[in-house]
Design a protein around this motif. Structure first.
Motif, PDB file in Angstrom:
ATOM      1  N   ARG A 102      35.506  40.472  35.119  1.00  0.00           N
ATOM      2  CA  ARG A 102      36.041  40.805  36.432  1.00  0.00           C
ATOM      3  C   ARG A 102      34.999  41.604  37.207  1.00  0.00           C
ATOM      4  NH1 ARG A 102      40.193  42.103  32.948  1.00  0.00           N
ATOM      5  NH2 ARG A 102      39.874  44.352  33.268  1.00  0.00           N
ATOM      6  N   GLU A 103      35.136  41.597  38.508  1.00  0.00           N
ATOM      7  CA  GLU A 103      34.122  42.208  39.361  1.00  0.00           C
ATOM      8  C   GLU A 103      33.923  43.684  39.049  1.00  0.00           C
ATOM      9  OE1 GLU A 103      33.227  42.880  44.145  1.00  0.00           O
ATOM     10  OE2 GLU A 103      34.789  41.481  43.492  1.00  0.00           O
ATOM     11  N   GLU A 104      35.005  44.365  38.672  1.00  0.00           N
ATOM     12  CA  GLU A 104      34.905  45.811  38.454  1.00  0.00           C
ATOM     13  C   GLU A 104      34.440  46.177  37.045  1.00  0.00           C
ATOM     14  OE1 GLU A 104      39.127  44.720  37.209  1.00  0.00           O
ATOM     15  OE2 GLU A 104      37.655  44.094  38.726  1.00  0.00           O
ATOM     16  N   GLN A 105      34.296  45.198  36.171  1.00  0.00           N
ATOM     17  CA  GLN A 105      33.911  45.498  34.794  1.00  0.00           C
ATOM     18  C   GLN A 105      32.404  45.735  34.696  1.00  0.00           C
ATOM     19  OE1 GLN A 105      35.822  42.091  32.778  1.00  0.00           O
ATOM     20  NE2 GLN A 105      37.113  43.596  31.738  1.00  0.00           N
ATOM     21  N   ILE A 106      32.037  46.734  33.934  1.00  0.00           N
ATOM     22  CA  ILE A 106      30.629  47.122  33.819  1.00  0.00           C
ATOM     23  C   ILE A 106      30.197  47.086  32.353  1.00  0.00           C
ATOM     24  CG2 ILE A 106      30.770  48.601  35.863  1.00  0.00           C
ATOM     25  CD1 ILE A 106      30.825  51.020  33.905  1.00  0.00           C
TER      26      ILE A 106
ATOM     27  N   ARG B  67      36.632  55.544  33.305  1.00  0.00           N
ATOM     28  CA  ARG B  67      38.021  55.507  33.777  1.00  0.00           C
ATOM     29  C   ARG B  67      38.949  56.426  32.977  1.00  0.00           C
ATOM     30  NH1 ARG B  67      40.003  49.590  35.891  1.00  0.00           N
ATOM     31  NH2 ARG B  67      38.369  49.280  37.447  1.00  0.00           N
TER      32      ARG B  67
END
Length: 213
Positions: free
Chosen positions: A105-109, A47
């Motif tokens: 969170r869903e977007e965390q990798i 990001r």
């Protein structure tokens, strides 16, 4: 050097002016794992805007924290000895932040370098010294790490390989490391999937990598 000037004369203020800008400490974190090319740093911080990455690298170079070095016809960024002095600071920050982590969170990798440093943060060499040498092949989504523990020594490398226990998990591995989820329950609930080896070795993993929230 830094865009931020706090107007105070103190060691903490000076440190913040060097590494307090957004993304700076994450760049240092990834370089603690090893030297990286510009593209590898960008891939590990998906990001970060390219102009910000370039600015942070320039600032950290000017401060003597990192340097550019030729490696096999390519240029890599690496920490200087001064920059490596930040390792205990990064590990302490990681342990402190771990206590505030909730569910992902869903977007965390998970990236290879972030997980490597999380493993270093939660590693308990005093416990590991009492246990047999063990190798773990861990799959966190697309991230594959070969984790070797030999007494109080920890070695984490990218990729797969021969291991006493191979398992797959996601960000939910935090619950096991935090002691919120027992190893047997982690397997039963699907938070951890045993791919090969003895599942009871997950108890050893949880003892070796543990940081109560």
């Amino acid at each position: 050097m830094a865009a931020r000037d706090y107007g105070q004369y103190s060691g903490i203020t000076q440190a913040m002016e060097i590494v307090g800008e957004r993304w700076a400490l994450l760049i240092v974190r990834d370089l603690l794992v090893g030297p990286r090319r510009y593209g590898e740093l960008a891939a590990g911080l998906p990001r970060i805007p390219t102009n910000i990455l370039a600015a942070r690298l320039k600032e950290l170079q000017a401060a003597g924290v990192i340097r550019r070095a030729p490696r096999s016809r390519v240029i890599v960024y690496e920490l200087t000895p001064y920059g490596r002095e930040l390792e205990p600071v990064i590990l302490a920050l990681g342990a402190w932040g771990f206590k505030a982590m909730g569910d992902p969170r869903e977007e965390q990798i998970i990236t290879p370098d972030s997980m490597t440093m999380d493993l270093r943060t939660t590693f308990r060499p005093d416990v590991a010294a009492t246990l047999p040498a063990t190798a773990y092949a861990a799959h966190f989504g697309s991230t594959e790490l070969l984790i070797r523990v030999d007494g109080p020594s920890l070695d984490v490398r990218r990729g797969d390989g021969a291991a006493d226990l191979a398992f797959a998990s996601g960000p939910g591995i935090r619950r096991l490391i935090a002691g919120e989820l027992a190893p047997d329950r982690a397997i039963e609930s699907g938070v951890v999937q045993v791919l090969s080896g003895q599942g009871n070795l997950l108890h050893r993993f949880a003892d070796t990598f543990h940081l109560a929230a």
